[in-house]
Design an enzyme around this catalytic site. Structure first.
Site, PDB file in Angstrom:
ATOM      1  N   HIS A 309       0.854  -1.191   0.000  1.00  0.00           N
ATOM      2  CA  HIS A 309       0.000   0.000   0.000  1.00  0.00           C
ATOM      3  C   HIS A 309       0.888   1.238   0.000  1.00  0.00           C
ATOM      4  O   HIS A 309       1.946   1.248   0.624  1.00  0.00           O
ATOM      5  CB  HIS A 309      -0.906   0.026   1.241  1.00  0.00           C
ATOM      6  CG  HIS A 309      -2.077   0.919   1.074  1.00  0.00           C
ATOM      7  ND1 HIS A 309      -2.008   2.271   1.315  1.00  0.00           N
ATOM      8  CD2 HIS A 309      -3.334   0.665   0.652  1.00  0.00           C
ATOM      9  CE1 HIS A 309      -3.190   2.816   1.055  1.00  0.00           C
ATOM     10  NE2 HIS A 309      -4.005   1.861   0.646  1.00  0.00           N
ATOM     11  N   ASP A 367      -7.892  -5.420   0.068  1.00  0.00           N
ATOM     12  CA  ASP A 367      -8.348  -6.310  -1.015  1.00  0.00           C
ATOM     13  C   ASP A 367      -7.948  -7.758  -0.821  1.00  0.00           C
ATOM     14  O   ASP A 367      -8.354  -8.621  -1.599  1.00  0.00           O
ATOM     15  CB  ASP A 367      -7.776  -5.804  -2.346  1.00  0.00           C
ATOM     16  CG  ASP A 367      -8.337  -4.432  -2.684  1.00  0.00           C
ATOM     17  OD1 ASP A 367      -7.544  -3.504  -2.882  1.00  0.00           O
ATOM     18  OD2 ASP A 367      -9.570  -4.302  -2.694  1.00  0.00           O
TER      19      ASP A 367
HETATM   20  C1  SDX Z   1      -6.236  -0.019  -2.949  1.00  0.00           C
HETATM   21  O1  SDX Z   1      -4.496   4.514  -2.208  1.00  0.00           O
HETATM   22  C2  SDX Z   1      -5.403   3.889  -1.565  1.00  0.00           C
HETATM   23  O2  SDX Z   1      -5.795   4.250  -0.470  1.00  0.00           O
HETATM   24  C3  SDX Z   1      -5.981   2.697  -2.276  1.00  0.00           C
HETATM   25  C4  SDX Z   1      -6.974   1.864  -1.480  1.00  0.00           C
HETATM   26  C5  SDX Z   1      -8.243   2.621  -1.217  1.00  0.00           C
HETATM   27  O3  SDX Z   1      -8.935   2.252  -0.271  1.00  0.00           O
HETATM   28  O4  SDX Z   1      -8.583   3.524  -2.017  1.00  0.00           O
HETATM   29  O5  SDX Z   1      -6.400   1.462  -0.266  1.00  0.00           O
HETATM   30  C6  SDX Z   1      -7.376   0.618  -2.261  1.00  0.00           C
HETATM   31  O6  SDX Z   1      -5.994   0.285  -4.079  1.00  0.00           O
HETATM   32  C7  SDX Z   1      -5.350  -0.968  -2.181  1.00  0.00           C
HETATM   33  C8  SDX Z   1      -4.129  -1.445  -3.026  1.00  0.00           C
HETATM   34  C9  SDX Z   1      -4.627  -2.575  -3.920  1.00  0.00           C
HETATM   35  N1  SDX Z   1      -3.573  -2.940  -4.905  1.00  0.00           N
HETATM   36  C10 SDX Z   1      -2.948  -4.121  -4.810  1.00  0.00           C
HETATM   37  O7  SDX Z   1      -3.105  -4.947  -3.897  1.00  0.00           O
HETATM   38  C11 SDX Z   1      -2.030  -4.406  -5.994  1.00  0.00           C
HETATM   39  C12 SDX Z   1      -0.690  -4.925  -5.482  1.00  0.00           C
HETATM   40  N2  SDX Z   1      -0.009  -3.845  -4.777  1.00  0.00           N
HETATM   41  C13 SDX Z   1       0.938  -3.036  -5.510  1.00  0.00           C
HETATM   42  O8  SDX Z   1       0.648  -2.843  -6.856  1.00  0.00           O
HETATM   43  C14 SDX Z   1       1.433  -1.831  -4.722  1.00  0.00           C
HETATM   44  O9  SDX Z   1       1.735  -2.260  -3.468  1.00  0.00           O
HETATM   45  C15 SDX Z   1       0.547  -0.607  -4.632  1.00  0.00           C
HETATM   46  C16 SDX Z   1       0.114  -0.136  -5.968  1.00  0.00           C
HETATM   47  C17 SDX Z   1      -0.636  -0.906  -3.793  1.00  0.00           C
HETATM   48  C18 SDX Z   1       1.384   0.473  -3.941  1.00  0.00           C
HETATM   49  O10 SDX Z   1       2.370   0.790  -4.800  1.00  0.00           O
HETATM   50  P1  SDX Z   1       3.463   1.908  -4.406  1.00  0.00           P
HETATM   51  O11 SDX Z   1       3.158   2.631  -3.181  1.00  0.00           O
HETATM   52  O12 SDX Z   1       3.690   2.718  -5.632  1.00  0.00           O
HETATM   53  O13 SDX Z   1       4.669   1.050  -4.015  1.00  0.00           O
HETATM   54  P2  SDX Z   1       5.727   0.588  -5.016  1.00  0.00           P
HETATM   55  O14 SDX Z   1       5.041   0.012  -6.217  1.00  0.00           O
HETATM   56  O15 SDX Z   1       6.710   1.689  -5.211  1.00  0.00           O
HETATM   57  O16 SDX Z   1       6.377  -0.626  -4.211  1.00  0.00           O
HETATM   58  C19 SDX Z   1       7.446  -0.415  -3.330  1.00  0.00           C
HETATM   59  C20 SDX Z   1       8.306  -1.642  -3.521  1.00  0.00           C
HETATM   60  C21 SDX Z   1       8.659  -1.902  -4.983  1.00  0.00           C
HETATM   61  O17 SDX Z   1       9.888  -2.558  -4.987  1.00  0.00           O
HETATM   62  P3  SDX Z   1      11.235  -1.665  -5.329  1.00  0.00           P
HETATM   63  O18 SDX Z   1      10.922  -0.939  -6.656  1.00  0.00           O
HETATM   64  O19 SDX Z   1      11.364  -0.707  -4.167  1.00  0.00           O
HETATM   65  O20 SDX Z   1      12.332  -2.664  -5.415  1.00  0.00           O
HETATM   66  O21 SDX Z   1       7.575  -2.809  -3.084  1.00  0.00           O
HETATM   67  C22 SDX Z   1       7.376  -3.684  -4.190  1.00  0.00           C
HETATM   68  C23 SDX Z   1       7.615  -2.889  -5.452  1.00  0.00           C
HETATM   69  O22 SDX Z   1       8.113  -3.742  -6.474  1.00  0.00           O
HETATM   70  N3  SDX Z   1       5.979  -4.114  -4.113  1.00  0.00           N
HETATM   71  C24 SDX Z   1       5.563  -5.367  -4.236  1.00  0.00           C
HETATM   72  C25 SDX Z   1       4.169  -5.316  -4.067  1.00  0.00           C
HETATM   73  N4  SDX Z   1       3.802  -4.065  -3.856  1.00  0.00           N
HETATM   74  C26 SDX Z   1       4.918  -3.316  -3.886  1.00  0.00           C
HETATM   75  N5  SDX Z   1       6.223  -6.520  -4.488  1.00  0.00           N
HETATM   76  C27 SDX Z   1       5.449  -7.626  -4.564  1.00  0.00           C
HETATM   77  N6  SDX Z   1       4.100  -7.667  -4.394  1.00  0.00           N
HETATM   78  C28 SDX Z   1       3.441  -6.522  -4.148  1.00  0.00           C
HETATM   79  N7  SDX Z   1       2.121  -6.552  -3.968  1.00  0.00           N
END
Ligand code: SDX
Length: 432
Positions: A309, A367
């Site tokens: 998140h 989720d």
């Molecule tokens: C919702 O914003 C909100 O409030 C949203 C929400 C709401 O109520 O409105 O809470 C609802 O959208 C919840 C999130 C649902 N999405 C997912 O579950 C999809 C999987 N999660 C990711 O796509 C990700 O964690 C996000 C999109 C939720 C957050 O992305 P960020 O903040 O941009 O974080 P990031 O992508 O920069 O990740 C940081 C690191 C990265 O690695 P590095 O580049 O630092 O090496 O963590 C890794 C990412 O690769 N990472 C994950 C991961 N999520 C982040 N690695 C594996 N699995 C994951 N799920």
């Protein structure tokens, strides 16, 4: 909106110094006001994804990502999920205070009496292919509301803003349920005014004209709690979309349709559908290590859906409540040994002990467990995000109303760091 200046941040740039006022919130990080920076220093700030940007003032919802705290108008989400109910939470988000008994009764009655759609709107559903994703239908029909309810599209009239808000909260369950019924080839079921909000939605989804349908109170309570947990969440992607659309003066129905469209993405509201599909693809506990490895592999686009998140770096308090609800609902439905739930729990346990996830502060989000409950209740995965949109409609509206009623609000218009070609003259095709 005016603010008390707590202090001044100094930016030194090309030998010049610029004073930037710092404001303090009621809770959370201070903000540095850069709104005059371009005029003063002829530079933009740069923050793709808005990871460090406060885009507005808001008094509706607060998230403390470090503590794993979510407050709706100051009330913690776990207390609201346990003690309140969704329409009371809607009132709180819209008007800022918990209603007394009389105000709550009046609000529930106002919503209840707007649950029907103009009968001609049924034709919109029939224009979609039967295999259309329900989000496509919901997005289209919500936008089409503006073609019927002209008496509540003038955003400058507080009365019309109020009517449009009530209509959207009241009609989104009907639209969502009818999108489901249309996708499975069953006739629409009309709203029943003697049912509560969640029971009405379940009845419209699962009743059929051929036999009586009695809403299970356990499922209705679980549905109502899922609505509450999804109702609002600060300036997430879809809420920011609604605010940006609203800043142009677009009518409320168009703005909420824009929010539905943005929520559909798998990185946002589409994650609940993707998370259950992922858990099903994993299938058994022994296959979890393979997927954990894939999630950590930078060359593999796979991510653990329902994990991570932008704001929560400890745990998502909604996931905690959802997990408890999943245990309760599945036990009551006699499916506590649901293999998908077992995989989810083991995946969470393994991930939370894995250095990669610990270092990157990745925890289950809202989720991760919601899909397991919705699946157990009988919904197909394609209905998970529409249900998220149904619940988030009140949050979008509350945020839209807050923005529209701020006399200082102006159209949102971000700038860019341009990396394209500089000026060049046109070249005729024969000379290229
Ligand atoms: C919702 O914003 C909100 O409030 C949203 C929400 C709401 O109520 O409105 O809470 C609802 O959208 C919840 C999130 C649902 N999405 C997912 O579950 C999809 C999987 N999660 C990711 O796509 C990700 O964690 C996000 C999109 C939720 C957050 O992305 P960020 O903040 O941009 O974080 P990031 O992508 O920069 O990740 C940081 C690191 C990265 O690695 P590095 O580049 O630092 O090496 O963590 C890794 C990412 O690769 N990472 C994950 C991961 N999520 C982040 N690695 C594996 N699995 C994951 N799920």
């Amino acid at each position: 909106m005016t603010h008390d200046v707590k202090s001044t941040a100094k930016l030194s740039l090309d030998g010049k110094e610029f004073d930037l006022p710092v404001y303090s919130p009621s809770v959370g990080p201070d903000v540095v006001d850069i709104s005059k920076l371009y005029a003063q220093a002829d530079v933009f700030t740069y923050d793709p994804g808005f990871t460090s940007t406060a885009a507005c003032d808001s008094a509706i919802t607060f998230i403390d990502g470090a503590k794993g705290e979510l407050l709706y108008r100051g009330y913690p989400i776990d207390q609201l999920a346990e003690k309140s109910h969704f329409l009371e939470v809607c009132y709180l988000l819209l008007y800022g205070e918990l209603p007394d008994a009389a105000k709550l009764t009046d609000f529930v009655q106002r919503v209840t009496r707007h649950t029907m759609l103009h009968d001609q709107m049924g034709h919109f559903f029939r224009g979609f292919r039967r295999d259309a994703h329900p989000m496509a239908i919901v997005c289209g029909v919500v936008g089409a509301l503006s073609s019927f309810y002209h008496d509540s599209t003038d955003i400058n009239d507080p009365e019309q803003r109020e009517i449009a808000s009530i209509r959207l909260i009241a009609k989104i369950p009907t639209i969502t349920a009818w999108a489901y019924k249309y996708s499975i080839g069953q006739p629409f079921v009309y709203p029943q005014n003697d049912l509560d909000y969640a029971s009405n939605f379940l009845n419209m989804c699962f009743a059929v004209p051929a036999e009586p349908y009695v809403v299970d109170p356990i499922l209705s309570r679980a549905m109502d709690r899922i609505f509450t947990l999804h109702a609002d969440h600060e300036q997430n992607a879809s809420t920011s979309t609604v605010r940006l659309a609203g800043s142009s003066g677009a009518n409320p129905f168009a703005c909420i349709a824009a929010g539905v469209a943005c929520l559909w993405g798998p990185a946002h509201g589409g994650a609940n559908e993707a998370a259950l599909s992922m858990l099903r693809e994993i299938g058994t506990v022994d296959r979890i290590p393979e997927y954990i490895a894939r999630a950590k592999d930078k060359s593999d686009p796979f991510r653990l859906m329902g994990f991570g998140h932008r704001v929560y770096k400890n745990f998502d308090p909604r996931a905690k409540v959802m997990k408890e609800s999943a245990d309760e609902v599945l036990a009551l439905l006699g499916v506590e040994n649901n293999p998908t739930l077992q995989v989810a729990k083991e995946l969470e346990r393994i991930a939370l002990n894995d250095p990669y996830f610990i270092e990157k502060k990745l925890y289950p989000n809202v989720d991760f467990y919601s899909g397991i409950i919705l699946d157990a209740m009988g919904f197909p995965t394609s209905m998970f995000t529409p249900i998220f949109a149904l619940a988030r409609t009140v949050g979008w509206i509350a945020q839209w109303k807050e923005m529209i009623s701020d006399p200082t609000q102006k159209i949102g218009r971000p700038r860019q760091l341009y990396t394209g070609e500089t000026f060049r003259d046109y070249v005729d095709v024969e000379n290229r």
